[in-house]
Every structure is written in structure tokens, then in C-alpha cells.
Write a protein that holds these residues in place. Sequence first.
Motif, short mmCIF file in Angstrom:
data_model
loop_
_atom_site.label_atom_id
_atom_site.label_comp_id
_atom_site.label_asym_id
_atom_site.label_seq_id
_atom_site.Cartn_x
_atom_site.Cartn_y
_atom_site.Cartn_z
N VAL A 304 0.83 -1.20 0.00
CA VAL A 304 0.00 0.00 0.00
C VAL A 304 0.87 1.25 0.00
CG1 VAL A 304 -1.65 1.35 1.35
CG2 VAL A 304 -1.93 -1.13 1.14
N THR A 305 0.49 2.22 -0.81
CA THR A 305 1.16 3.52 -0.81
C THR A 305 0.30 4.51 -0.05
OG1 THR A 305 2.21 3.07 -2.95
CG2 THR A 305 2.09 5.37 -2.23
N LEU A 306 0.82 5.02 1.04
CA LEU A 306 0.08 5.98 1.86
C LEU A 306 0.37 7.40 1.38
CD1 LEU A 306 0.66 4.49 5.43
CD2 LEU A 306 -1.50 4.56 4.18
N ARG A 307 -0.68 8.16 1.11
CA ARG A 307 -0.52 9.55 0.70
C ARG A 307 -1.08 10.51 1.74
NH1 ARG A 307 3.57 9.16 -2.59
NH2 ARG A 307 3.14 8.00 -4.51
N ALA A 308 -2.14 10.12 2.44
CA ALA A 308 -2.76 10.97 3.46
C ALA A 308 -2.63 10.28 4.81
CB ALA A 308 -4.22 11.24 3.12
N PRO A 309 -1.45 10.33 5.43
CA PRO A 309 -1.20 9.53 6.63
C PRO A 309 -2.09 9.90 7.82
CG PRO A 309 0.55 11.13 6.29
CD PRO A 309 -0.29 11.15 5.05
N MET A 310 -2.40 11.17 7.98
CA MET A 310 -3.19 11.57 9.14
C MET A 310 -4.63 11.07 9.06
SD MET A 310 -1.67 12.93 11.58
CE MET A 310 -0.10 13.70 12.00
N ILE A 315 -8.67 7.25 11.47
CA ILE A 315 -9.59 6.13 11.28
C ILE A 315 -9.09 4.90 12.03
CG2 ILE A 315 -10.53 4.54 9.55
CD1 ILE A 315 -10.45 6.92 7.58
N ALA A 316 -7.77 4.67 11.98
CA ALA A 316 -7.19 3.51 12.66
C ALA A 316 -7.38 3.60 14.17
CB ALA A 316 -5.71 3.39 12.32
N PHE A 317 -7.31 4.81 14.72
CA PHE A 317 -7.51 4.98 16.15
C PHE A 317 -8.88 4.46 16.58
CE2 PHE A 317 -4.11 8.33 17.01
CZ PHE A 317 -3.49 7.57 17.99
N VAL A 318 -9.93 4.79 15.81
CA VAL A 318 -11.28 4.35 16.16
C VAL A 318 -11.39 2.83 16.07
CG1 VAL A 318 -13.73 4.50 15.58
CG2 VAL A 318 -12.29 6.53 15.42
N VAL A 319 -10.84 2.26 15.01
CA VAL A 319 -10.90 0.80 14.85
C VAL A 319 -10.14 0.10 15.97
CG1 VAL A 319 -10.39 -1.12 13.29
CG2 VAL A 319 -11.15 1.07 12.37
N TRP A 320 -9.06 0.73 16.46
CA TRP A 320 -8.30 0.19 17.58
C TRP A 320 -9.18 0.02 18.82
CZ3 TRP A 320 -4.49 3.49 20.86
CH2 TRP A 320 -3.70 2.66 21.66
N CYS A 321 -10.25 0.81 18.93
CA CYS A 321 -11.12 0.79 20.11
C CYS A 321 -12.27 -0.21 19.99
CB CYS A 321 -11.69 2.18 20.36
SG CYS A 321 -10.45 3.43 20.78
N VAL A 322 -12.36 -0.95 18.89
CA VAL A 322 -13.47 -1.88 18.67
C VAL A 322 -13.66 -2.89 19.81
CG1 VAL A 322 -14.19 -3.84 17.20
CG2 VAL A 322 -13.63 -1.62 16.18
N VAL A 341 -8.12 -8.83 16.80
CA VAL A 341 -7.45 -8.99 15.51
C VAL A 341 -7.67 -7.75 14.66
CG1 VAL A 341 -7.46 -10.27 13.33
CG2 VAL A 341 -7.58 -11.51 15.51
N VAL A 342 -8.90 -7.27 14.61
CA VAL A 342 -9.22 -6.05 13.86
C VAL A 342 -8.46 -4.85 14.44
CG1 VAL A 342 -11.07 -4.44 13.26
CG2 VAL A 342 -11.48 -6.90 13.15
N ALA A 343 -8.43 -4.77 15.76
CA ALA A 343 -7.70 -3.68 16.42
C ALA A 343 -6.22 -3.74 16.09
CB ALA A 343 -7.91 -3.76 17.93
N GLY A 344 -5.66 -4.94 16.03
CA GLY A 344 -4.24 -5.08 15.70
C GLY A 344 -3.92 -4.62 14.29
#
Length: 437
Positions: A304-310, A315-322, A341-344
Motif C-alpha cells: 500500500v502507498t500511503l498519501r494521506a497519513p493523518m 480512522i485507525a484509532f477508532v478501529v483500535w477501540c473496537v 485482531v481487527v484492532a491489531g
Amino acid sequence: MSPQLGNERRAADGVHSGESGRFTSPVRSSRLSPLAAPAFRYFFVGQVVNRVGSSMAGVALAFAVLDIDDSASALGWVIAASSVPMVVFMLLGGAIADRLPRAVVLRGCNLVQGVVQTATAVLVITGYAEIWHLVVLQAVAGTVFAVSYPAFLGMVPILLPVEERKAAFLLIGQATSAVGILGPAVSGVLVATAGPGWALAVDAATYLVAAGLLLLVRLPPGDRSNAKPSVIGDFLAGWAFARHLGWVIPAASASLVFNALVSGAINVLGPVIADDTIGSEGWGLARSGQAVGVFVAAFFLAKVTLRAPMRAIMIAFVVWCVPMLVLGTHVNVWVLSASFVVAGAALSLLDLAWNLLVQEKVPEEMLSRIMAIDGFFSFVATPIGQLAVGPLAIAFGAGRVQLGCFALAALVAAFALTRRRITDVRLTGGPPPQLTG
């Protein structure tokens, strides 16, 4: 001030060359190619060994406290004892890590952590441990972590060329998560059979082994001719540069909330809920799911090529809280494991995006200070989350607290994604900038 990147950037044996310090790679970067550099290889193995013990220590310490005092508040005090000095000394720790050879700093920190964890294990195994003992020892551990954390995060860019760093970040996350898959589960079984003290003893041993491996990471001293006369002066220069970047402090302020929520709802209240439902074995197995998520996600993120890291980070922070959703409703071992697993996977994305962003936008001589400033804001509210979750659970019920924490995480992410200083940051793939006055 103009940076002098000299010797410390010319240290990854045979991987780069040139008097100007520019990197050239003899082979095309691949998933394992960072291991071709001996200095990085020893550093990498040391971190994996360290992770073996750390993956067991969290579960072991939680249940060691609960054996002494079966309450969320007692566990909150012990965990907060580590978090408070970590936050207090984090900013100075970053300045120290930028001022001294980072491998030497990490080596000393591992030695001290090994001694602290050995004392903790002995007290728990012999039955003499009291809550205040654990509070004092964790306070020492937190102080040391304030220095080792920014030093660790500043190592990869001085060990590897730019084109190897994404592979290195993923390799570190993937390898340490691989050993972490079994660590919490084994720790849960060990806690239930032999007792938590023995899992803590394993952690102590791995700190000492990691310190020995870091002896093999030999780097010439970096050029720090532009360093200020004092550590305080170096910190102030780092703070000024963070403000100049514009996105460091707003992003770290958002992560402040996420870290407080996770540390309280999952790390403190989670074991208490598990103790009454699925037990230490079930909790250890579920927590292993997070390491599975990190491991599997790395294969996909490598392409994956990340262009908009923030954007990806929020989004990843919220999924980390699932996992909070599961802990707040019906606790089942397999459903909770799947949520981790999803949080990881989200945590793997978050970590990669942040590391790539910082290594592209920050000069080497400022790396640890910027990471320390981010760490300070990220963790400053962690003790509040750890201490508040016990009384809140008593007042409103553990399940409602979990659901409320997830709702707050979603609101903070939504607000952050409306801030242009966060959403406008882009990765270009270019080299790190030079620092000017």
C-alpha cells in the motif's frame, strides 16, 4: 541552524556510502532486505527478544495486582505509577536520546528495566509483594521508559537508507507481533498454574538479553555540533521545530484522548471484566488476537502507498477501540479475540503511517525530540484514564463505561478529520528536510 548528519547516518555496514551521507542501496528493497545491515539486524533481534517478555508482562502484572487486591482501583494505581513519570520525563527523555548515542541509551535502559522487573518477580513469587512495592517499582520503570521510548523510535533512520525504512518498520511490527501472538496466551496459562511472578521473571530475563544484543550495535557518534549547551536548550529547540511543522501537536492532542480511553477501558477495566467472565486464560488468548492482526496486516500494508497519513491514523484509532464494544456487551472469548485482531490491523496501519510521516518530514537530529513531544501529548492523560475507570465502573457499570469510551473515540476522530492541519498533510516519498535556523 543547519543540520550536520555525518557519522551516525553512515553506520549500517555496507548498505550506503558517500561522503555527503546520502544513501545508496546495492539491492532492491524487499521485505527482508533490512536484515542485510548487521547493525539493524542486532537491533532487530534485541527488540524481538524484548517483546517476548513484554508480551507476557502485561497480563502477569494485572493478575499479580488482582491477587493482592481484587479491585480495578488497585490495578489502576499500579499502572498509573508507571505512566505518571513516563509523561513527566518524556520531553527531557527525547532531548537526551537526541544528544547521546541512541544505542547506548537503549542499552542502559534495558539494564535498569531488567533489574526492576527482577525485583518485581522476586517479590511476587515469594509472596511479599504489596501494592506500594509494585507502585514504586513501576514508577522507576516508567521513568526509564521516558528515555528509551524516543531513543527506540529514532533508531531506524540512522540504521537504514530511506528506501529500506518502510520494510523495516513493517518487519519490526510483524516480528514482534509474531512472538506476541503466543506471549499473552502463555502468560495467562502460566499465571493460572505457576503464578504471575514467573511470567514477570521471564520478562526480566529478556530485558537483560536485549541489553547484551545491543552491545553489538556499534555506531560512530553522530555529529551533534549544533546541539545546545544544555538538555533544556535542546528540548526548547525541538519544541520550536514541532510548532513549525504545525501537525505534530494537533495530532498528538487527538491521540491523547485515544490513549487515555484505551489504557482505562481495555488495559485496566478489561482484565477486571475478564476475571468475572472468561478468566485469565481467556483474556490472554483474546489479547493475542491483537498481535495476529498486526502480523497479518503487514503483508497487505507492504503493498500500500500511503498519501494521506493523518486520515489513516485517525480512522485507525477508532478501529483500535473496537474491543470496547465487545467488552461492553457480551464477552465471548472468540468474539473478543476477533475484535482484537481487527484492532491489531488498525494498530499496524497507525504505526506505519506515523513512522513514515515523521521520518520524511523530520531531520535525523530532531527525531527523538519530535517523537518525545508526540509521546508526551499521547500519554499525558493516560493516568487519568487508568485512575478514573474504576470509580466510573462502580457508578455506571463496566459495560456502559466501555460503550461510552468507544462513542467518545468516534467523536474525537470525526472532529480531528475536520481540521485541515491534520487532513492536508501528505507523503511525497522525498528525503527528510534539512533543518534551517
